[in-house]
Design a protein around this motif. Structure first.
Motif, PDB file in Angstrom:
ATOM      1  N   ASN A 116       0.815  -1.217   0.000  1.00 51.16           N
ATOM      2  CA  ASN A 116       0.000   0.000   0.000  1.00 51.16           C
ATOM      3  C   ASN A 116       0.847   1.263   0.000  1.00 51.16           C
ATOM      4  O   ASN A 116       0.475   2.270  -0.604  1.00 51.16           O
ATOM      5  N   GLU A 117       1.991   1.199   0.659  1.00 50.69           N
ATOM      6  CA  GLU A 117       2.903   2.350   0.634  1.00 50.69           C
ATOM      7  C   GLU A 117       3.436   2.577  -0.778  1.00 50.69           C
ATOM      8  O   GLU A 117       3.515   3.714  -1.253  1.00 50.69           O
ATOM      9  N   ALA A 118       3.782   1.491  -1.459  1.00 52.42           N
ATOM     10  CA  ALA A 118       4.357   1.598  -2.801  1.00 52.42           C
ATOM     11  C   ALA A 118       3.329   2.048  -3.830  1.00 52.42           C
ATOM     12  O   ALA A 118       3.634   2.830  -4.729  1.00 52.42           O
ATOM     13  N   LEU A 119       2.092   1.560  -3.685  1.00 57.65           N
ATOM     14  CA  LEU A 119       1.060   1.860  -4.682  1.00 57.65           C
ATOM     15  C   LEU A 119       0.154   3.023  -4.286  1.00 57.65           C
ATOM     16  O   LEU A 119      -0.673   3.466  -5.078  1.00 57.65           O
ATOM     17  N   ASN A 120       0.316   3.495  -3.042  1.00 55.62           N
ATOM     18  CA  ASN A 120      -0.562   4.543  -2.504  1.00 55.62           C
ATOM     19  C   ASN A 120      -2.018   4.074  -2.546  1.00 55.62           C
ATOM     20  O   ASN A 120      -2.912   4.769  -3.050  1.00 55.62           O
ATOM     21  N   THR A 121      -2.231   2.866  -1.995  1.00 58.23           N
ATOM     22  CA  THR A 121      -3.555   2.234  -2.000  1.00 58.23           C
ATOM     23  C   THR A 121      -3.917   1.780  -0.591  1.00 58.23           C
ATOM     24  O   THR A 121      -3.143   1.981   0.356  1.00 58.23           O
ATOM     25  N   LYS A 122      -5.079   1.126  -0.468  1.00 60.44           N
ATOM     26  CA  LYS A 122      -5.530   0.627   0.829  1.00 60.44           C
ATOM     27  C   LYS A 122      -6.037  -0.815   0.710  1.00 60.44           C
ATOM     28  O   LYS A 122      -7.048  -1.188   1.290  1.00 60.44           O
ATOM     29  N   PHE A 123      -5.322  -1.640  -0.026  1.00 56.28           N
ATOM     30  CA  PHE A 123      -5.709  -3.041  -0.164  1.00 56.28           C
ATOM     31  C   PHE A 123      -5.538  -3.768   1.169  1.00 56.28           C
ATOM     32  O   PHE A 123      -4.589  -3.512   1.915  1.00 56.28           O
ATOM     33  N   ASP A 124      -6.451  -4.712   1.444  1.00 54.87           N
ATOM     34  CA  ASP A 124      -6.324  -5.501   2.670  1.00 54.87           C
ATOM     35  C   ASP A 124      -6.595  -6.983   2.437  1.00 54.87           C
ATOM     36  O   ASP A 124      -6.621  -7.766   3.395  1.00 54.87           O
ATOM     37  N   ASN A 125      -6.816  -7.388   1.170  1.00 55.26           N
ATOM     38  CA  ASN A 125      -6.945  -8.823   0.896  1.00 55.26           C
ATOM     39  C   ASN A 125      -6.361  -9.119  -0.483  1.00 55.26           C
ATOM     40  O   ASN A 125      -6.366  -8.278  -1.382  1.00 55.26           O
ATOM     41  N   LEU A 126      -5.860 -10.333  -0.629  1.00 53.72           N
ATOM     42  CA  LEU A 126      -5.128 -10.712  -1.835  1.00 53.72           C
ATOM     43  C   LEU A 126      -6.016 -10.726  -3.075  1.00 53.72           C
ATOM     44  O   LEU A 126      -5.596 -10.294  -4.148  1.00 53.72           O
ATOM     45  N   GLU A 127      -7.231 -11.215  -2.950  1.00 62.27           N
ATOM     46  CA  GLU A 127      -8.131 -11.305  -4.098  1.00 62.27           C
ATOM     47  C   GLU A 127      -8.374  -9.934  -4.724  1.00 62.27           C
ATOM     48  O   GLU A 127      -8.330  -9.770  -5.946  1.00 62.27           O
ATOM     49  N   GLU A 128      -8.625  -8.944  -3.882  1.00 59.08           N
ATOM     50  CA  GLU A 128      -8.865  -7.588  -4.383  1.00 59.08           C
ATOM     51  C   GLU A 128      -7.601  -7.032  -5.031  1.00 59.08           C
ATOM     52  O   GLU A 128      -7.657  -6.370  -6.080  1.00 59.08           O
ATOM     53  N   LEU A 129      -6.461  -7.295  -4.410  1.00 59.42           N
ATOM     54  CA  LEU A 129      -5.194  -6.802  -4.945  1.00 59.42           C
ATOM     55  C   LEU A 129      -4.939  -7.374  -6.336  1.00 59.42           C
ATOM     56  O   LEU A 129      -4.627  -6.627  -7.281  1.00 59.42           O
ATOM     57  N   LEU A 130      -5.072  -8.682  -6.494  1.00 61.62           N
ATOM     58  CA  LEU A 130      -4.825  -9.312  -7.788  1.00 61.62           C
ATOM     59  C   LEU A 130      -5.862  -8.901  -8.827  1.00 61.62           C
ATOM     60  O   LEU A 130      -5.547  -8.781 -10.016  1.00 61.62           O
ATOM     61  N   PHE A 131      -7.095  -8.656  -8.399  1.00 58.63           N
ATOM     62  CA  PHE A 131      -8.151  -8.210  -9.303  1.00 58.63           C
ATOM     63  C   PHE A 131      -7.796  -6.857  -9.927  1.00 58.63           C
ATOM     64  O   PHE A 131      -8.159  -6.570 -11.069  1.00 58.63           O
ATOM     65  N   ASN A 132      -7.054  -6.061  -9.171  1.00 59.59           N
ATOM     66  CA  ASN A 132      -6.691  -4.729  -9.650  1.00 59.59           C
ATOM     67  C   ASN A 132      -5.326  -4.674 -10.329  1.00 59.59           C
ATOM     68  O   ASN A 132      -5.087  -3.784 -11.155  1.00 59.59           O
ATOM     69  N   THR A 133      -4.423  -5.597  -9.994  1.00 61.70           N
ATOM     70  CA  THR A 133      -3.067  -5.505 -10.531  1.00 61.70           C
ATOM     71  C   THR A 133      -2.711  -6.593 -11.527  1.00 61.70           C
ATOM     72  O   THR A 133      -1.813  -6.417 -12.348  1.00 61.70           O
ATOM     73  N   LYS A 134      -3.384  -7.726 -11.452  1.00 56.31           N
ATOM     74  CA  LYS A 134      -3.058  -8.854 -12.334  1.00 56.31           C
ATOM     75  C   LYS A 134      -4.274  -9.298 -13.140  1.00 56.31           C
ATOM     76  O   LYS A 134      -4.468 -10.489 -13.392  1.00 56.31           O
TER      77      LYS A 134
END
Length: 419
Positions: free
Chosen positions: A340-358
């Protein structure tokens, strides 16, 4: 013909709508400005601006890792079918087999299939394209019809080397182009992944192995020898650590035509800097060669030079499979804090993170560039062309002699044309 014209109009209107959205959406406007600053892009004309913003819309990801087109689709439901088509559009090189009244019959070099592609401008605007020439272009498919969204270059029929090397670069950047409309090739890649996975597990008893860029080429050769012969020897001498873990920007595929083949075949050792490189076996997609993998892992343990840039690259690059991100998420407690520091985001679960980045990997058969390259007849042909070039350079060929490449033309009208 009316149906084709209607489709072309819809594509044009959709692109206009997207560009208007980018200009008026504050999040995208700010992100586009960051994109210009990060890449050091200075725009001096309206034409340059149009070229840059179209590339940004079609190819780039936002700072958060989400593709620009995906962000648009999630915020605007207009022309959904066209947005899907734009998201799946791809660049390749196409050999012109026949020029029709409103289209070209071509062969896609990356997937080796024959297509009919319809340009979005009138054919009389494309008079410079001749039979057997190569078109470097972006293709969009709607209702099983292929349209030329943009033409980047026209390559002479005699410059086979440039056409082939350009096609290989596109194939490595987007491996899905290797089996576009080619089910036989897709099945071949699936079987190759199984073979790589089985042999890698036997050879290393792990899903990844890490060394430096100075030794990784030998490690790759060691594994390939084992994969082909089953002969396994001691490889500890091929494993070494770097003295300091730090991230720097490299791109082994983003090089000019004069050095591309050398880098593709010669590997990472040609780079002056020393950094860590891993062989990572993704169970679904095959073998990946991943620069800075250990550096990426170190980012979750300690302060690393270029930490945010490293994390962002791993999260946003389509060259990095989701399995690496999943591994890091399960291993490191500070995973989301660092991400979140690197992307300036507020992700808190892997599924959401991958849905947005992969998103490119979700519900799609994406194979590793290594597997694609290994199974590529195009790359094999490229090696043959490279050998012919070296042979020609080492021999004396008269300008009126037949060209050694076998084209049947005189040397001065073929490979010696630009000499």
């Amino acid at each position: 013909m009316a149906g084709v014209i209607d489709t072309l109009n819809i594509i044009s209107k959709t692109m206009e709508s997207i560009l208007d959205f980018v200009a008026n959406d504050k999040v995208l406007a700010d992100d586009f400005q960051q994109y210009l600053e990060i890449n050091g892009i200075e725009i001096e004309s309206e034409k340059e601006f149009n070229n840059v913003i179209i590339q940004y819309v079609l190819d780039m990801k936002m700072q958060s890792g989400l593709r620009v087109l995906e962000y648009y689709r999630r915020n605007n439901k207009t022309y959904d079918e066209v947005i899907d088509a734009l998201l799946n559009s791809f660049c390749s090189v196409f050999k012109v087999n026949k020029i029709l009244s409103n289209a070209f019959d071509v062969t896609c070099l990356t997937s080796n299939v024959d297509l009919t592609i319809i340009p979005m401008v009138k054919m009389n605007h494309l008079k410079q394209i001749g039979k057997f020439d190569y078109i470097q272009a972006r293709i969009i498919e709607l209702n099983n019809v292929q349209y030329i969204l943009e033409i980047y270059d026209v390559i002479s029929e005699f410059d086979v080397y440039k056409a082939t090397s350009t096609a290989i670069k596109y194939m490595l950047q987007n491996p899905k182009t290797a089996y576009y409309k080619n089910d036989k090739k897709k099945l071949e890649l699936e079987k190759s992944v199984e073979d790589f996975r089985e042999k890698f597990s036997e050879c290393f008893s792990s899903e990844f192995v890490i060394t430096t860029n100075k030794k990784v080429d030998n490690l790759i050769e060691f594994f390939n020898t084992y994969r082909l012969t089953g002969k396994k020897e001691e490889y500890s001498q091929l494993i070494e650590d770097v003295k300091q873990y730090k991230y720097m920007k490299i791109d082994e595929f983003n090089c000019d035509d004069d050095t591309f083949m050398q880098n593709a075949v010669g590997g990472f050792a040609s780079h002056k800097e020393i950094y860590d490189v891993a062989l990572w076996m993704d169970k679904k997609r095959g073998l990946y060669i991943v620069p800075f993998l250990k550096t990426f892992f170190k980012c979750f343990e300690e302060e690393v030079e270029g930490k945010n840039e490293c994390v962002r690259e791993f999260l946003t690059s389509d060259k990095i499979p989701p399995s690496i991100i999943k591994y890091a998420c399960e291993k490191y407690e500070k995973f989301f804090d660092v991400v979140n520091e690197a992307l300036n985001t507020k992700f808190d679960n892997l599924e959401e993170l991958l849905f947005n980045t992969k998103a490119a990997y979700i519900d799609s058969g994406v194979y590793s560039p290594v597997v694609v390259l290994f199974n590529s007849e195009l790359f094999s042909a490229m090696l043959g062309i490279e050998e012919k070039k070296e042979d020609k350079q080492n021999s004396q060929v008269g300008r009126n002699d037949l060209c050694p490449c076998g084209s049947g033309l005189k040397y001065k009208k073929c490979c010696g044309k630009n000499l």
